[in-house]
Design a protein around this motif. Sequence first.
Motif, PDB file in Angstrom:
ATOM      1  N   ALA A   1       0.828  -1.209   0.000  1.00 21.33           N
ATOM      2  CA  ALA A   1       0.000   0.000   0.000  1.00 21.33           C
ATOM      3  C   ALA A   1       0.861   1.258   0.000  1.00 21.33           C
ATOM      4  CB  ALA A   1      -0.922  -0.003   1.217  1.00 21.33           C
TER       5      ALA A   1
ATOM      6  N   THR B   1       2.802   1.619  -3.448  1.00 21.67           N
ATOM      7  CA  THR B   1       1.851   1.931  -4.521  1.00 21.67           C
ATOM      8  C   THR B   1       1.347   3.362  -4.397  1.00 21.67           C
ATOM      9  OG1 THR B   1       1.143  -0.391  -4.603  1.00 21.67           O
ATOM     10  CG2 THR B   1      -0.293   1.228  -5.636  1.00 21.67           C
ATOM     11  N   GLY B   2       1.051   3.782  -3.171  1.00 30.79           N
ATOM     12  CA  GLY B   2       0.594   5.157  -2.968  1.00 30.79           C
ATOM     13  C   GLY B   2       1.646   6.175  -3.353  1.00 30.79           C
TER      14      GLY B   2
ATOM     15  N   LEU C   1      -4.615   4.743   0.032  1.00 31.44           N
ATOM     16  CA  LEU C   1      -3.487   3.817   0.097  1.00 31.44           C
ATOM     17  C   LEU C   1      -2.538   4.168   1.238  1.00 31.44           C
ATOM     18  CD1 LEU C   1      -2.633   3.392  -3.698  1.00 31.44           C
ATOM     19  CD2 LEU C   1      -3.404   1.590  -2.149  1.00 31.44           C
TER      20      LEU C   1
END
Length: 516
Positions: free
Chosen positions: A221, A224-225, A242
């Motif tokens: 998370a 990806t964020g 995220l």
Amino acid sequence: MTSDSTEAFFARYGPRYKWLVTATVMMGTISTVLSTTIVNVAMPDIMGAYGMGQDKVQWLATGFLAATTATMLLNAWLVHSFGQRCTYIGAMSLFLAASVLSGNSPNENLLIFYRVLQGAAAGILQPLAMYTLFRVFPPEERGSAMGIYGIGVVLAPALGPALGGVLVDNFSWHYVFYVAVPTSIAGILLANLFMPGREGAGPRAALDWPGFLLLSLFLAALLTGLSNGQREGWTSNYVLSLLGLAGTAGTAFIIRELRASQPMVDLRILANGRFAAAASVAFILGVGLFGSTYLVPLFVQTIQHLTPTQSGLLLMPAGLALGVVFPIAGRLSDRLAPHWPIIAGLFCFGLSSYWMGSVDVNTPFWTLAWWILAGRIGLGLIMPSLNAGALRALDPALLGQGSGVINFIRQLGGAFGVNLLSVFLDRRSFFYSDALTATQTAANSATAEFARAVGGLLVQAGTPQDLQLPGALYYLGRTIYLQASTMAFRDSFLLVALVFFAAMLPAWLMGRTKEA
């Protein structure tokens, strides 16, 4: 004493056994670390093959490092439950299969998935190598052992881009994923001969699955964020969700590990002052090592337009120097307090990055090579002393946990380094591009003179009149883009230098705490 215990192997082979098992585990270390960075020189070709942007192609590096980080903490449980030999062979087999599949990927999503599998196997193999070396070398020789281990950890990414460049230029980018196949097969064969089996016959400990899943969710998370923030907007619901999920998962992981009866990682190990200081340095080392290895090939290929082979050869002198520095640094770490070589190495790498902060399109090849060489000499001084100093601070019963944690933190720094430097590079590129574009007006005499000069060249080339002005403006735009990107790369290298100079403080604190 079982027939495949460490003591039984020493009884069978004598003192040379430690070198036989060292050669075995180094096959895994070289294979995995080589694959970490060799892909960097192939990224422009992969972007062209699949039509990927920089925000997605960086997942070939970030996804690998994130998976490596997540599985490193499984090492202690796997060794305790299945033994060194089964753990090593299983991880090497997974790595070998993922390498072959990566080279045959039909699309970019499968390629990223197979890279994640490669990283998951690498996360198990790297701390296992350190753990094995500490088990077979006596305390007075462990600094030298870490010097040998460090050759694989740092020499492979130094030489890997050169080999990758040759493969990309003369064959195809697919072949960079096949480089580690011979060493992987050799590692599996040698492990059957020289790796010890499971010690003890007691029941296997239960794996802390909730902790592992929370850690994986946190990494996925967060990274990806961060990688989508530039494209989606940092205040978008997608990115904020995220990052919020990452914060929740990270907090839950810490609470879980502190309360679990059999945690995946005993976070109380960080209560040891020397180990905590070493862990801080290891994180920054990961940021600098993997972040700079990501930036350098990207700069010389996109700004200076070097070929993949040339960009790989740029790191060759540094790799050769490391082959000399590591054995010396390993012996020094057996004789000196570990914080002194580490401080010297951090200063060398920081100075190297500071010099790189002045690069431009005309910087000579050998000037860049010498700047990079200075940084790699610094890394050669850091690695043996850091690993030996961190593990010397622990009780022998915690060596398995300690080797997993110190490697985990270094890889975590690497994942963050590649991801955050990619984000930082994008943001600074946009900033400088907007700032330079705003100055290109009719009132700017330099711009007007530039347009006239380019227009004159187009006239001499026989360009139709109606295409002369658009051609001049296009060339001006390309020049602005090149200058903005160059300035962004400079800022990125200076940021790495600042981080390394700051790391000298926790390195100094390592010398202020007592060994266990």
